[in-house]
Design an enzyme around this catalytic site. Structure first.
Site, short mmCIF file in Angstrom:
data_model
loop_
_atom_site.label_atom_id
_atom_site.label_comp_id
_atom_site.label_asym_id
_atom_site.label_seq_id
_atom_site.Cartn_x
_atom_site.Cartn_y
_atom_site.Cartn_z
N GLU A 49 0.90 -1.22 -0.04
CA GLU A 49 -0.05 -0.05 -0.05
C GLU A 49 0.71 1.27 0.19
O GLU A 49 1.54 1.54 0.85
CB GLU A 49 -0.84 -0.03 1.39
N GLU A 74 4.65 5.17 3.79
CA GLU A 74 3.79 6.25 4.46
C GLU A 74 5.00 7.35 5.11
O GLU A 74 5.65 7.04 6.27
CB GLU A 74 2.92 6.16 5.53
N ASP A 101 10.10 7.79 1.02
CA ASP A 101 9.37 7.85 -0.09
C ASP A 101 9.16 6.45 -0.74
O ASP A 101 9.94 5.69 -0.81
CB ASP A 101 10.37 8.73 -1.14
N ASP A 123 -2.55 12.24 -2.57
CA ASP A 123 -2.51 13.68 -2.74
C ASP A 123 -2.59 13.97 -4.28
O ASP A 123 -1.77 13.82 -5.16
CB ASP A 123 -1.42 14.01 -2.24
N LYS A 127 -3.02 22.10 -8.22
CA LYS A 127 -2.53 23.02 -9.03
C LYS A 127 -1.69 22.56 -10.36
O LYS A 127 -0.91 21.53 -10.15
CB LYS A 127 -1.47 23.84 -8.18
N ASP A 159 -11.20 10.77 -5.33
CA ASP A 159 -12.38 11.38 -5.48
C ASP A 159 -12.24 12.97 -6.32
O ASP A 159 -13.21 13.50 -6.54
CB ASP A 159 -13.12 12.03 -4.03
#
Length: 218
Positions: A49, A74, A101, A123, A127, A159
């Site tokens: 994951e 994470e 990372d 994330d 932009k 989403d």
């Protein structure tokens, strides 16, 4: 992955787990051999994951699939600390952590060593000038394809419609993956056994609808 390494101040208990439990669960540095050997007991396969947040999905998969070894990536310390608390409380012994990372880990994974990979609510870097920071890219898909064994799954959920479209374009151009969807429900309905993450619950509250993509390694 880009992101903050540390957010709000951690409690002494969480700091203690970072100092004692995390070193025991951390994926070792350097070249990696048989990933199954990372776990304290035999496992039939290993799943990855990428960006597990607070660890809700990671822990759920570990509990539902005790025969599977889970590696969670994470870089955000607060997320890792939250996951460690639950791992300790529930006595889970089929999870290993990479608190850095994900690309650093992907570069070290043996070929065809993973049976499944998850990238859930990453994330979106909305932009335009930051789009290049999105995890999904041709180079990273190549790394993931190298680590996934044939016929394995890569699951992506978001989403953010723009990121979903971005991912579909990237995977369509990646020779190692197929998108088996045949009807709208194939990406509108959650995966079997899905439990909403905190990110999904926030999206629902804010009126956004998620997409659940499944890609198959050729």
């Amino acid at each position: 992955m880009f992101g903050r390494r540390l957010g709000h101040k951690l409690s002494p208990a969480k700091l203690g787990r970072l100092e004692t439990l995390l070193p025991r669960l951390r994926v070792p540095a350097g070249p990696l051999g048989d990933l199954k050997a990372l776990f304290a007991r035999p496992v039939s396969a290993v799943w990855l994951e990428i960006g597990f947040g607070g660890g809700e999905h990671l822990v759920l998969q570990a509990e539902r699939h005790p025969d599977i070894g889970l590696i969670g990536c994470e870089p955000f310390i607060n997320g890792a600390a939250k996951a460690l608390q639950v791992i300790e409380e529930r006595g889970l012994d089929n999870i290993r952590i990479h608190d850095g990372d994900a690309v650093d880990l992907l570069q070290r994974l043996p070929q065809a060593s993973l049976a499944r990979a998850f990238l859930l609510y990453p994330d979106p870097w909305p932009k335009r000038r930051h789009n290049k920071r999105r995890f999904v890219s041709p180079e990273r898909l190549d790394m993931l394809a190298h680590a996934l064994r044939p016929a394995s799954e890569f699951r992506f959920a978001s989403d953010i419609d723009d990121y979903v479209a971005w991912t579909l374009r990237a995977v369509a151009a990646a020779p190692a993956f197929d998108w088996p969807a045949e009807r709208a429900d194939d990406w509108r309905l959650p995966y079997d056994g899905w439990q909403p993450t905190r990110y999904e619950k926030k999206a629902i509250r804010e009126g956004r609808r998620s997409s659940y993509l499944r890609f198959i390694r050729r």
